[in-house]
Design a protein around this motif. Structure first.
Motif, PDB file in Angstrom:
ATOM      1  N   ALA A  37       0.845  -1.199   0.000  1.00 22.13           N
ATOM      2  CA  ALA A  37       0.000   0.000   0.000  1.00 22.13           C
ATOM      3  C   ALA A  37       0.879   1.247   0.000  1.00 22.13           C
ATOM      4  CB  ALA A  37      -0.920  -0.007   1.210  1.00 22.13           C
ATOM      5  N   LEU A  38       0.514   2.248  -0.774  1.00 19.75           N
ATOM      6  CA  LEU A  38       1.386   3.408  -0.935  1.00 19.75           C
ATOM      7  C   LEU A  38       0.987   4.608  -0.076  1.00 19.75           C
ATOM      8  CD1 LEU A  38       2.008   3.209  -4.785  1.00 19.75           C
ATOM      9  CD2 LEU A  38       3.500   2.427  -2.950  1.00 19.75           C
ATOM     10  N   GLY A  39      -0.253   4.663   0.363  1.00 21.55           N
ATOM     11  CA  GLY A  39      -0.673   5.759   1.242  1.00 21.55           C
ATOM     12  C   GLY A  39      -0.662   7.094   0.528  1.00 21.55           C
ATOM     13  N   GLY A  40       0.011   8.067   1.083  1.00 16.42           N
ATOM     14  CA  GLY A  40       0.043   9.397   0.481  1.00 16.42           C
ATOM     15  C   GLY A  40      -0.688  10.390   1.344  1.00 16.42           C
ATOM     16  N   GLY A  41      -0.916  11.604   0.832  1.00 15.47           N
ATOM     17  CA  GLY A  41      -1.623  12.635   1.566  1.00 15.47           C
ATOM     18  C   GLY A  41      -0.698  13.484   2.406  1.00 15.47           C
ATOM     19  N   ASP A  42      -1.299  14.284   3.278  1.00 14.73           N
ATOM     20  CA  ASP A  42      -0.565  15.245   4.093  1.00 14.73           C
ATOM     21  C   ASP A  42      -0.367  14.685   5.501  1.00 14.73           C
ATOM     22  OD1 ASP A  42       0.407  17.353   5.506  1.00 14.73           O
ATOM     23  OD2 ASP A  42      -1.233  18.746   4.992  1.00 14.73           O
ATOM     24  N   PRO A  43       0.874  14.391   5.903  1.00 12.41           N
ATOM     25  CA  PRO A  43       1.127  13.801   7.229  1.00 12.41           C
ATOM     26  C   PRO A  43       0.577  14.658   8.375  1.00 12.41           C
ATOM     27  CG  PRO A  43       3.105  13.753   5.876  1.00 12.41           C
ATOM     28  CD  PRO A  43       2.087  14.569   5.129  1.00 12.41           C
ATOM     29  N   ALA A  44       0.458  15.978   8.148  1.00  5.73           N
ATOM     30  CA  ALA A  44      -0.047  16.857   9.203  1.00  5.73           C
ATOM     31  C   ALA A  44      -1.477  16.494   9.591  1.00  5.73           C
ATOM     32  CB  ALA A  44       0.007  18.311   8.732  1.00  5.73           C
ATOM     33  N   ASN A  45      -2.222  15.871   8.683  1.00  8.63           N
ATOM     34  CA  ASN A  45      -3.609  15.474   8.947  1.00  8.63           C
ATOM     35  C   ASN A  45      -3.745  14.026   9.406  1.00  8.63           C
ATOM     36  OD1 ASN A  45      -4.906  17.890   8.361  1.00  8.63           O
ATOM     37  ND2 ASN A  45      -4.932  17.450   6.157  1.00  8.63           N
ATOM     38  N   GLN A  46      -2.595  13.360   9.592  1.00  9.91           N
ATOM     39  CA  GLN A  46      -2.651  11.925   9.883  1.00  9.91           C
ATOM     40  C   GLN A  46      -2.165  11.631  11.291  1.00  9.91           C
ATOM     41  OE1 GLN A  46      -0.427  10.222   6.602  1.00  9.91           O
ATOM     42  NE2 GLN A  46      -1.721  11.287   5.110  1.00  9.91           N
ATOM     43  N   PRO A  47      -2.569  10.491  11.869  1.00 16.68           N
ATOM     44  CA  PRO A  47      -2.169  10.151  13.226  1.00 16.68           C
ATOM     45  C   PRO A  47      -0.653  10.216  13.374  1.00 16.68           C
ATOM     46  CG  PRO A  47      -3.617   8.469  12.300  1.00 16.68           C
ATOM     47  CD  PRO A  47      -3.301   9.420  11.206  1.00 16.68           C
ATOM     48  N   PRO A  48      -0.126  10.720  14.517  1.00 15.56           N
ATOM     49  CA  PRO A  48      -0.898  11.094  15.723  1.00 15.56           C
ATOM     50  C   PRO A  48      -1.376  12.539  15.721  1.00 15.56           C
ATOM     51  CG  PRO A  48       1.437  11.232  16.182  1.00 15.56           C
ATOM     52  CD  PRO A  48       1.306  10.826  14.736  1.00 15.56           C
ATOM     53  N   ASN A  49      -1.247  13.286  14.625  1.00 15.41           N
ATOM     54  CA  ASN A  49      -1.667  14.689  14.589  1.00 15.41           C
ATOM     55  C   ASN A  49      -3.187  14.812  14.513  1.00 15.41           C
ATOM     56  OD1 ASN A  49       1.058  15.555  14.538  1.00 15.41           O
ATOM     57  ND2 ASN A  49       1.138  15.082  12.346  1.00 15.41           N
ATOM     58  N   ILE A  50      -3.690  15.945  14.939  1.00 12.43           N
ATOM     59  CA  ILE A  50      -5.131  16.212  14.858  1.00 12.43           C
ATOM     60  C   ILE A  50      -5.398  16.934  13.543  1.00 12.43           C
ATOM     61  CG2 ILE A  50      -7.110  17.322  15.994  1.00 12.43           C
ATOM     62  CD1 ILE A  50      -5.878  15.601  18.052  1.00 12.43           C
ATOM     63  N   PRO A  51      -6.230  16.363  12.653  1.00 14.23           N
ATOM     64  CA  PRO A  51      -6.427  16.990  11.334  1.00 14.23           C
ATOM     65  C   PRO A  51      -7.227  18.283  11.403  1.00 14.23           C
ATOM     66  CG  PRO A  51      -7.862  15.109  11.583  1.00 14.23           C
ATOM     67  CD  PRO A  51      -6.983  15.125  12.801  1.00 14.23           C
ATOM     68  N   GLU A  52      -7.090  19.034  10.344  1.00 18.21           N
ATOM     69  CA  GLU A  52      -7.771  20.304  10.156  1.00 18.21           C
ATOM     70  C   GLU A  52      -9.272  20.215  10.504  1.00 18.21           C
ATOM     71  OE1 GLU A  52      -6.104  23.017   9.515  1.00 18.21           O
ATOM     72  OE2 GLU A  52      -8.043  24.051   9.633  1.00 18.21           O
ATOM     73  N   TRP A  53      -9.951  19.198   9.978  1.00 15.42           N
ATOM     74  CA  TRP A  53     -11.406  19.091  10.094  1.00 15.42           C
ATOM     75  C   TRP A  53     -11.889  18.774  11.500  1.00 15.42           C
ATOM     76  CZ3 TRP A  53      -8.379  16.108   6.762  1.00 15.42           C
ATOM     77  CH2 TRP A  53      -8.073  14.810   7.199  1.00 15.42           C
ATOM     78  N   THR A  54     -10.965  18.446  12.385  1.00 19.08           N
ATOM     79  CA  THR A  54     -11.357  18.168  13.765  1.00 19.08           C
ATOM     80  C   THR A  54     -11.234  19.424  14.626  1.00 19.08           C
ATOM     81  OG1 THR A  54     -10.490  15.956  13.420  1.00 19.08           O
ATOM     82  CG2 THR A  54     -10.971  16.540  15.686  1.00 19.08           C
ATOM     83  N   ARG A  55     -10.578  20.449  14.086  1.00 20.28           N
ATOM     84  CA  ARG A  55     -10.247  21.633  14.883  1.00 20.28           C
ATOM     85  C   ARG A  55     -11.283  22.747  14.844  1.00 20.28           C
ATOM     86  NH1 ARG A  55      -4.424  22.185  15.532  1.00 20.28           N
ATOM     87  NH2 ARG A  55      -3.383  20.458  14.498  1.00 20.28           N
ATOM     88  N   SER A  56     -12.211  22.709  13.865  1.00 17.96           N
ATOM     89  CA  SER A  56     -13.149  23.829  13.755  1.00 17.96           C
ATOM     90  C   SER A  56     -14.561  23.314  13.471  1.00 17.96           C
ATOM     91  CB  SER A  56     -12.707  24.759  12.620  1.00 17.96           C
ATOM     92  OG  SER A  56     -12.587  24.012  11.432  1.00 17.96           O
ATOM     93  N   LEU A  57     -15.530  24.226  13.674  1.00 15.25           N
ATOM     94  CA  LEU A  57     -16.924  23.876  13.395  1.00 15.25           C
ATOM     95  C   LEU A  57     -17.144  23.737  11.889  1.00 15.25           C
ATOM     96  CD1 LEU A  57     -19.263  26.121  15.572  1.00 15.25           C
ATOM     97  CD2 LEU A  57     -19.246  23.628  15.441  1.00 15.25           C
ATOM     98  N   GLY A  58     -17.978  22.807  11.510  1.00 17.94           N
ATOM     99  CA  GLY A  58     -18.313  22.647  10.095  1.00 17.94           C
ATOM    100  C   GLY A  58     -19.656  23.288   9.781  1.00 17.94           C
ATOM    101  N   ASP A  59     -20.082  23.147   8.522  1.00 13.37           N
ATOM    102  CA  ASP A  59     -21.387  23.664   8.083  1.00 13.37           C
ATOM    103  C   ASP A  59     -22.516  23.052   8.901  1.00 13.37           C
ATOM    104  OD1 ASP A  59     -20.263  25.141   6.094  1.00 13.37           O
ATOM    105  OD2 ASP A  59     -20.699  23.692   4.488  1.00 13.37           O
ATOM    106  N   GLY A  60     -23.546  23.861   9.173  1.00 11.90           N
ATOM    107  CA  GLY A  60     -24.771  23.329   9.773  1.00 11.90           C
ATOM    108  C   GLY A  60     -25.683  22.771   8.695  1.00 11.90           C
ATOM    109  N   VAL A  61     -26.864  22.325   9.091  1.00 11.45           N
ATOM    110  CA  VAL A  61     -27.740  21.629   8.146  1.00 11.45           C
ATOM    111  C   VAL A  61     -28.229  22.491   6.987  1.00 11.45           C
ATOM    112  CG1 VAL A  61     -28.560  19.840   9.711  1.00 11.45           C
ATOM    113  CG2 VAL A  61     -29.705  22.075   9.682  1.00 11.45           C
ATOM    114  N   ALA A  62     -28.407  23.781   7.218  1.00 16.32           N
ATOM    115  CA  ALA A  62     -29.055  24.623   6.204  1.00 16.32           C
ATOM    116  C   ALA A  62     -28.228  24.787   4.937  1.00 16.32           C
ATOM    117  CB  ALA A  62     -29.370  25.998   6.786  1.00 16.32           C
ATOM    118  N   VAL A  63     -26.922  24.550   5.039  1.00 14.79           N
ATOM    119  CA  VAL A  63     -26.033  24.811   3.912  1.00 14.79           C
ATOM    120  C   VAL A  63     -26.266  23.853   2.737  1.00 14.79           C
ATOM    121  CG1 VAL A  63     -23.600  25.006   3.233  1.00 14.79           C
ATOM    122  CG2 VAL A  63     -24.331  25.740   5.503  1.00 14.79           C
TER     123      VAL A  63
END
Ligand SMILES: Nc1nc2c(c(=O)[nH]1)N[C@H]1C(S)=C(S)[C@@H](COP(=O)(O)O)O[C@H]1N2
Ligand SMILES: [Mo]
Length: 429
Positions: A37-63
């Motif tokens: 398996a080759l993997g890939g992507g941004d190590p900053a978003n991968q374990p043990p780091n906390i990814p971008e999408w876990t750090r802030s609020l996302g869109d609510g339902v109305a969007v």
């Protein structure tokens, strides 16, 4: 509002996961247990780091009042071939079958084939006329159709020209283009038998004319026997109302038969005692044989299959090891009974694993998991249906039908898997 279970805190969930993984042994923390398996992507978003999408609020339902796929899936779209009739008079797009799984085609991804573009029908003005050799000519509104008893049925719809460019040899690099003029949708509608029952069919009736409300006024002749057997007048697809490009608000569904007969924006059904004459450009779909004679009334789509992954647009992205081969099979004569897979260009065949529902005249999903040793392979699949019919090889098919045909090419497809994981459309003799 009723009380819901509070979500588990991230810490306790992580602790649980960790406990689970440790129980399986420390090796479970290796990047991947699957060799190569080759993997890939941004190590900053991968374990043990906390990814971008876990750090802030996302869109609510109305969007997203009407949902759509992740922006990372934006490449999964219908595509067309520029040199192939991409005009408003006559256009065709292809289903991205290499990106789909299971058997149902999402409503925004099914191939389209129009002879005069999409008719934008106002449902309030929609009328379906039923006349000819009937006791009582009738005009149905859309609401009338919805008041009659409903049925739900999933069927594949395949243009007879699907794989047509491949008659003379391997042409297009991707199953979206070689086999993407097929989709499979759960239709809701009323049986044509019910509608004919309302009008009362005269004893000398034998054929029906189906006419579309687009400016092509597409017409096809349909034998009464088939009409009474399993034909639907559908107004929903996968639960939603038909999309405009698929015939909103109502189309004919002719299970197992060539898609050209599945008249969209259906506005008129005439009952007669013989087939009608049709204009060549919309409705003839005639197969020319080597001797210049034509096959007529080739309505049924013969059993066919295609490996959708790996395939030219879905290459293998590991160097060796566990590899999933998957594809779809279908038959206009009933259910798929078995699918075989070959890794060596048809010398040896193994039975594929069918998973998911096996429905009459619907796509059927198959898988074959194998341990790839990293060497070149020639991948093929071969469908068998419940009548005992076996999908033929291309050479076998050409022996009977020559190379003048465009339509009804259900020959076995070969994919050449290169060492680097890339796939090529090839033919072997
Ligand atoms: N009214 C009308 N019905 C039509 C057509 C058309 O151009 N007009 N094209 C036919 C052809 S050739 C095909 S392959 C199918 C395609 O159905 P789809 O666009 O829902 O995939 O619709 C059939 N029904
Ligand atoms: Mo078609």
């Amino acid at each position: 509002m009723s009380e819901q279970q509070p979500p588990k805190s991230p810490t306790s969930r992580r602790a649980f996961l960790k406990a689970g993984l440790t129980a399986g042994g420390a090796a479970a923390f290796a990047p991947s247990a699957l060799a190569g398996a080759l993997g890939g992507g941004d190590p900053a978003n991968q374990p043990p780091n906390i990814p971008e999408w876990t750090r802030s609020l996302g869109d609510g339902v109305a969007v997203r009042a009407y949902g759509k796929p992740s922006k990372h899936e934006a490449h999964v779209i219908r595509r067309d071939v520029e040199w192939l009739t991409a005009s408003r008079e006559s256009s065709v797009s292809f289903t991205p079958i290499h990106e789909l799984d299971g058997i149902i085609t999402p409503n925004g991804l099914g191939f389209e084939r129009h002879h005069s573009g999409i008719a934008e029908v106002d449902p309030a003005d929609y009328r379906l006329i039923l006349h000819g050799l009937v006791d009582k000519p009738l005009i149905f509104t859309l609401d009338d159709l919805k008041r009659l008893p409903r049925v739900n049925r999933a069927h594949f719809c395949e243009c007879a020209a699907n794989s047509g460019m491949e008659w003379r040899g391997a042409q297009l690099n991707g199953c979206q283009y070689t086999h993407g003029m097929v989709h499979c949708v759960m239709y809701t509608g009323v049986t044509l038998k019910t509608l004919l029952g309302e009008a009362g069919v005269k004893p000398n009736a034998k054929w029906l004319l189906l006419e579309g409300g687009d400016s092509a006024a597409m017409t096809r002749s349909l034998p009464l026997q088939k009409a009474l057997d399993d034909v639907l007048i559908a107004y929903r697809m996968n639960g939603e109302m038909l999309y405009p490009e698929h015939g909103y608000p109502a189309r004919a569904v002719i299970p197992g038969w060539e898609a050209n007969m599945w008249v969209k924006w259906l506005r008129r059904i005439e009952v007669g005692d013989q087939p009608w004459h049709h204009r060549e450009e919309t409705s003839k779909y005639t197969d020319l044989l080597e001797n210049g004679k034509a096959r007529r009334f080739t309505f049924v789509m013969d059993a066919k299959s295609i490996i959708t992954s790996p395939s030219p647009q879905a290459p293998v992205n590991h160097k060796s090891g566990l590899t999933v081969l998957s594809g779809i099979a279908w038959s206009g004569r009933g259910k798929i009974a078995r699918v075989d897979v070959s890794l060596d260009g048809g010398r040896n065949w193994r039975t594929a694993r069918i998973d998911g529902p096996v429905w009459d005249k619907a796509l059927t999903r198959f898988y074959y998991e194998f341990d790839w040793d990293g060497r070149e392979l020639l991948l093929q699949s071969r469908a068998m249906d419940e009548t005992g019919y076996v999908q033929p090889g291309k050479a076998e098919l050409r022996k009977i039908r020559g190379v003048n045909s465009i339509y009804h090419n259900n020959g076995i497809q070969t994919w050449y898997l290169h060492k680097n994981g890339e796939i090529e459309n090839v033919e072997i003799s």
